[in-house]
Write a protein that holds these residues in place. Structure first.
Motif, mmCIF file in Angstrom:
data_model
loop_
_atom_site.group_PDB
_atom_site.id
_atom_site.type_symbol
_atom_site.label_atom_id
_atom_site.label_comp_id
_atom_site.label_asym_id
_atom_site.label_seq_id
_atom_site.Cartn_x
_atom_site.Cartn_y
_atom_site.Cartn_z
ATOM 1 N N GLU A 29 -30.303 26.834 85.524
ATOM 2 C CA GLU A 29 -29.422 27.939 85.853
ATOM 3 C C GLU A 29 -28.033 27.366 86.049
ATOM 4 O O GLU A 29 -27.824 26.497 86.895
ATOM 5 N N PHE A 30 -27.083 27.840 85.250
ATOM 6 C CA PHE A 30 -25.734 27.324 85.320
ATOM 7 C C PHE A 30 -24.919 28.101 86.351
ATOM 8 O O PHE A 30 -24.983 29.323 86.394
ATOM 9 N N PRO A 31 -24.133 27.391 87.176
ATOM 10 C CA PRO A 31 -23.296 28.083 88.148
ATOM 11 C C PRO A 31 -22.223 28.910 87.438
ATOM 12 O O PRO A 31 -21.790 28.572 86.341
ATOM 13 N N GLU A 32 -21.802 29.963 88.098
ATOM 14 C CA GLU A 32 -20.796 30.858 87.528
ATOM 15 C C GLU A 32 -19.385 30.287 87.670
ATOM 16 O O GLU A 32 -18.509 30.582 86.878
ATOM 17 N N GLU A 33 -19.142 29.515 88.736
ATOM 18 C CA GLU A 33 -17.805 28.965 88.964
ATOM 19 C C GLU A 33 -17.899 27.628 89.683
ATOM 20 O O GLU A 33 -18.935 27.275 90.239
ATOM 21 N N ASP A 34 -16.794 26.904 89.660
ATOM 22 C CA ASP A 34 -16.744 25.592 90.299
ATOM 23 C C ASP A 34 -16.620 25.757 91.815
ATOM 24 O O ASP A 34 -16.125 26.759 92.313
ATOM 25 N N SER A 35 -17.117 24.750 92.532
ATOM 26 C CA SER A 35 -17.002 24.748 93.989
ATOM 27 C C SER A 35 -16.897 23.302 94.453
ATOM 28 O O SER A 35 -17.202 22.367 93.705
ATOM 29 N N THR A 36 -16.483 23.116 95.682
ATOM 30 C CA THR A 36 -16.381 21.770 96.243
ATOM 31 C C THR A 36 -17.759 21.108 96.267
ATOM 32 O O THR A 36 -17.895 19.938 95.919
ATOM 33 N N GLU A 37 -18.775 21.863 96.660
ATOM 34 C CA GLU A 37 -20.137 21.324 96.700
ATOM 35 C C GLU A 37 -20.585 20.876 95.312
ATOM 36 O O GLU A 37 -21.164 19.799 95.150
ATOM 37 N N GLN A 39 -18.678 19.962 92.847
ATOM 38 C CA GLN A 39 -17.909 18.773 92.485
ATOM 39 C C GLN A 39 -18.507 17.525 93.126
ATOM 40 O O GLN A 39 -18.635 16.477 92.474
ATOM 41 N N TYR A 40 -18.912 17.619 94.389
ATOM 42 C CA TYR A 40 -19.537 16.481 95.058
ATOM 43 C C TYR A 40 -20.878 16.117 94.400
ATOM 44 O O TYR A 40 -21.193 14.944 94.217
ATOM 45 N N GLN A 41 -21.651 17.131 94.059
ATOM 46 C CA GLN A 41 -22.926 16.879 93.384
ATOM 47 C C GLN A 41 -22.694 16.198 92.037
ATOM 48 O O GLN A 41 -23.427 15.269 91.673
ATOM 49 N N ASP A 42 -21.690 16.643 91.298
ATOM 50 C CA ASP A 42 -21.389 16.026 90.000
ATOM 51 C C ASP A 42 -20.950 14.573 90.167
ATOM 52 O O ASP A 42 -21.301 13.711 89.363
ATOM 53 N N MET A 43 -20.203 14.276 91.243
ATOM 54 C CA MET A 43 -19.800 12.888 91.506
ATOM 55 C C MET A 43 -21.024 12.027 91.827
ATOM 56 O O MET A 43 -21.118 10.879 91.389
ATOM 57 N N ILE A 44 -21.975 12.587 92.587
ATOM 58 C CA ILE A 44 -23.204 11.856 92.900
ATOM 59 C C ILE A 44 -23.951 11.536 91.601
ATOM 60 O O ILE A 44 -24.478 10.439 91.427
ATOM 61 N N MET A 45 -23.984 12.509 90.663
ATOM 62 C CA MET A 45 -24.685 12.299 89.387
ATOM 63 C C MET A 45 -24.035 11.174 88.585
ATOM 64 O O MET A 45 -24.730 10.377 87.959
ATOM 65 N N LEU A 46 -22.706 11.098 88.601
ATOM 66 C CA LEU A 46 -22.026 10.005 87.901
ATOM 67 C C LEU A 46 -22.412 8.661 88.504
ATOM 68 O O LEU A 46 -22.665 7.691 87.798
ATOM 69 N N LYS A 66 -40.318 7.246 72.835
ATOM 70 C CA LYS A 66 -38.863 7.314 72.939
ATOM 71 C C LYS A 66 -38.495 7.735 74.354
ATOM 72 O O LYS A 66 -39.117 8.622 74.920
ATOM 73 N N ASP A 67 -37.471 7.082 74.925
ATOM 74 C CA ASP A 67 -37.045 7.438 76.276
ATOM 75 C C ASP A 67 -36.442 8.836 76.306
ATOM 76 O O ASP A 67 -35.592 9.169 75.480
ATOM 77 N N PRO A 68 -36.863 9.643 77.271
ATOM 78 C CA PRO A 68 -36.223 10.951 77.432
ATOM 79 C C PRO A 68 -34.818 10.791 78.022
ATOM 80 O O PRO A 68 -34.495 9.746 78.588
ATOM 81 N N ILE A 69 -34.048 11.829 77.905
ATOM 82 C CA ILE A 69 -32.684 11.858 78.431
ATOM 83 C C ILE A 69 -32.653 12.864 79.580
ATOM 84 O O ILE A 69 -33.322 13.894 79.535
ATOM 85 N N VAL A 70 -31.862 12.547 80.596
ATOM 86 C CA VAL A 70 -31.623 13.503 81.675
ATOM 87 C C VAL A 70 -30.129 13.812 81.665
ATOM 88 O O VAL A 70 -29.308 12.942 81.925
ATOM 89 N N TYR A 71 -29.809 15.043 81.342
ATOM 90 C CA TYR A 71 -28.413 15.468 81.351
ATOM 91 C C TYR A 71 -28.015 15.811 82.781
ATOM 92 O O TYR A 71 -28.834 16.318 83.552
ATOM 93 N N PRO A 72 -26.765 15.552 83.149
ATOM 94 C CA PRO A 72 -26.335 15.814 84.536
ATOM 95 C C PRO A 72 -26.583 17.244 85.000
ATOM 96 O O PRO A 72 -26.884 17.471 86.162
ATOM 97 N N TYR A 73 -26.498 18.202 84.109
ATOM 98 C CA TYR A 73 -26.727 19.590 84.518
ATOM 99 C C TYR A 73 -28.211 19.910 84.653
ATOM 100 O O TYR A 73 -28.575 21.015 85.043
ATOM 101 N N GLN A 74 -29.090 18.943 84.365
ATOM 102 C CA GLN A 74 -30.521 19.131 84.559
ATOM 103 C C GLN A 74 -31.017 18.339 85.767
ATOM 104 O O GLN A 74 -32.175 17.975 85.858
ATOM 105 N N ILE A 75 -30.094 18.071 86.665
ATOM 106 C CA ILE A 75 -30.406 17.377 87.915
ATOM 107 C C ILE A 75 -30.031 18.305 89.058
ATOM 108 O O ILE A 75 -28.931 18.840 89.100
#
Length: 151
Positions: A29-37, A39-46, A66-75
């Motif tokens: 489920e994709f978020p509708e808009e950006d938020s501080t939370e 952004q912090y989660q995305d930094m943790i994923m990096l 073959k190794d599977p891939i985990v995309y940041p938006y699937q975390i």
């Protein structure tokens, strides 16, 4: 004659398009808009990306060729807990990830628990890996299986 053939061909393509089963699942489920939370989660994923990839590779190498891939938006960050006291830089991070192969075909769902602290060599340690779900591969992708994973 050519018009009849073209019409029959178009009808066959349309019928196959609507009645061919799809194995793609909308598991994100994709978020509708950006938020501080967010952004912090995305930094943790990096920061944790390579550690997540290694844990997933280690687990699925027994089952997949073959190794599977985990995309940041699937975390999904389930919980971040500070260890000890306020302003201590020692955390436990609980994640749920959905690894994929090929054109985003999910192979399962996993829970990863990481410890993050400046006192840990490399600053990150995988505490626990828990396989939550196994997703069936479509017949066309079965050639990637070594053996079927179990929970």
């Amino acid at each position: 004659m050519k018009k009849k053939f073209l019409m029959v061909f178009i009808v066959i393509v349309v019928v196959m398009t609507f009645f061919t089963p799809s194995y793609a699942k909308n598991t994100v489920e994709f978020p509708e808009e950006d938020s501080t939370e967010l952004q912090y989660q995305d930094m943790i994923m990096l920061f944790l990306g390579s550690h997540i990839d290694q844990a997933i590779s280690d687990h699925y190498s027994f089952y997949l060729k073959k190794d599977p891939i985990v995309y940041p938006y699937q975390i999904e960050v389930k919980k971040v807990k500070r260890i000890n006291e306020f302003r201590e830089f020692h955390f436990v991070i609980i994640l749920e990830v959905t690894p994929v192969v090929g054109p985003h075909i999910t192979v399962g769902k996993d829970k990863l628990i990481f410890e993050v602290s400046p006192t840990i060599p490399g600053k990150v340690k995988l505490l626990k890996f828990e396989h939550l779900e196994t997703h069936e591969l479509p017949p066309v992708w079965m050639h990637l299986l070594k053996k079927k994973p179990s929970l």
